[in-house]
Design a protein around this motif. Structure first.
Motif, short mmCIF file in Angstrom:
data_model
loop_
_atom_site.label_atom_id
_atom_site.label_comp_id
_atom_site.label_asym_id
_atom_site.label_seq_id
_atom_site.Cartn_x
_atom_site.Cartn_y
_atom_site.Cartn_z
N LYS A 1 0.85 -1.18 0.00
CA LYS A 1 0.00 0.00 0.00
C LYS A 1 0.89 1.23 0.00
N TRP A 2 0.45 2.25 -0.74
CA TRP A 2 1.23 3.47 -0.84
C TRP A 2 0.40 4.64 -0.36
N PHE A 3 1.06 5.53 0.31
CA PHE A 3 0.43 6.74 0.82
C PHE A 3 1.46 7.85 0.67
N ALA B 1 -0.30 4.46 13.19
CA ALA B 1 -1.76 4.34 13.34
C ALA B 1 -2.34 3.43 12.28
N VAL B 2 -1.90 3.60 11.04
CA VAL B 2 -2.39 2.74 9.95
C VAL B 2 -1.96 1.30 10.18
N GLY B 3 -0.74 1.09 10.65
CA GLY B 3 -0.24 -0.25 10.93
C GLY B 3 -1.05 -0.99 11.98
N ARG B 4 -1.61 -0.27 12.94
CA ARG B 4 -2.42 -0.89 13.99
C ARG B 4 -3.78 -1.36 13.48
N ALA B 5 -4.15 -0.97 12.26
CA ALA B 5 -5.47 -1.32 11.73
C ALA B 5 -5.51 -2.72 11.14
N ASN B 6 -4.40 -3.40 11.04
CA ASN B 6 -4.32 -4.78 10.55
C ASN B 6 -4.94 -4.97 9.16
N GLY B 7 -4.75 -3.99 8.28
CA GLY B 7 -5.17 -4.16 6.89
C GLY B 7 -6.62 -3.84 6.59
N ASP B 8 -7.42 -3.48 7.58
CA ASP B 8 -8.82 -3.13 7.34
C ASP B 8 -8.87 -1.66 6.90
N THR C 1 -11.24 0.51 6.26
CA THR C 1 -12.11 1.41 7.02
C THR C 1 -11.45 1.82 8.33
N ILE C 2 -10.84 0.87 9.00
CA ILE C 2 -10.17 1.17 10.26
C ILE C 2 -8.91 1.99 9.99
N GLU C 3 -8.20 1.69 8.90
CA GLU C 3 -7.01 2.48 8.55
C GLU C 3 -7.36 3.96 8.39
N LEU C 4 -8.44 4.22 7.64
CA LEU C 4 -8.84 5.60 7.43
C LEU C 4 -9.28 6.27 8.72
#
Length: 182
Positions: A3-5, A28-35, A37-40
């Motif tokens: 994934k790129w940001f 923060a994005v890493g803690r979302a485990n690939g989901d 919706t949670i990443e955002l």
């Protein structure tokens, strides 16, 4: 498969703070485990955290810089009225710390906004007067004066005017404006 940001810092002087913000966003994005919706949601929460911190910890623009930004926004609206917002935003190079505030095909405009009774303008670097690669360089001196609120426009008013002008514009142009304002 990765994934790129992309995040871009406009001012090299802010590199240390910028890296801290980016590190926190990545964590923060890493803690979302690939989901997604949670990443955002995590990224949004982290950005809100940083925005609250920066709002209270920074003094903001100095009065001369506020006056300068007011002038650039005034000129930006004039250019947008002639050429449309997308082209006007692409011509507004001041926020990216370019040599001139506005760049066109072959010429540039350097905007200097001063208080009406001022007899001088401040040139912050010789690059602002460098016209070597240009067919013309225009120095536009806007003279403004302090008036009561109903008769004038504050910087905040000017920002809101530009934003309201862009309401019917593309989402990309709106994001571009916000990035330039930051």
């Amino acid at each position: 498969p990765g994934k790129w940001f992309a995040i871009h810092a406009f001012d090299p002087d802010d590199a240390k703070l910028f890296h801290s913000v980016v590190d926190d966003l990545c964590e923060a994005v890493g803690r979302a485990n690939g989901d997604r919706t949670i990443e955002l949601a995590m990224m949004s929460a982290e950005l809100d955290h940083w925005l609250r911190f920066l709002r209270t910890s920074r003094k903001g623009l100095s009065v001369p810089r506020q006056i300068g930004l007011w002038g650039e926004l005034f000129v930006l609206r004039k250019i947008a009225a002639e050429e449309g917002w997308h082209r006007a935003l692409s011509r507004w190079t001041g926020p990216s710390h370019a040599s001139h505030d506005f760049s066109f095909d072959g010429f540039a405009i350097e905007v200097k906004t001063t208080i009406a009774n001022s007899q001088t303008v401040r040139i912050s670097s010789l690059e602002q007067l460098d016209s070597e690669a240009l067919s013309a360089l225009y120095l536009l001196n806007l003279k403004i004066e302090k008036v009561s609120k109903p008769d004038g426009r504050t910087l905040a008013d000017m920002v809101e005017l530009v934003r309201s002008d862009l309401v019917s514009g593309s989402a990309s142009d709106q994001r571009d404006l916000e990035a330039r304002l930051i």
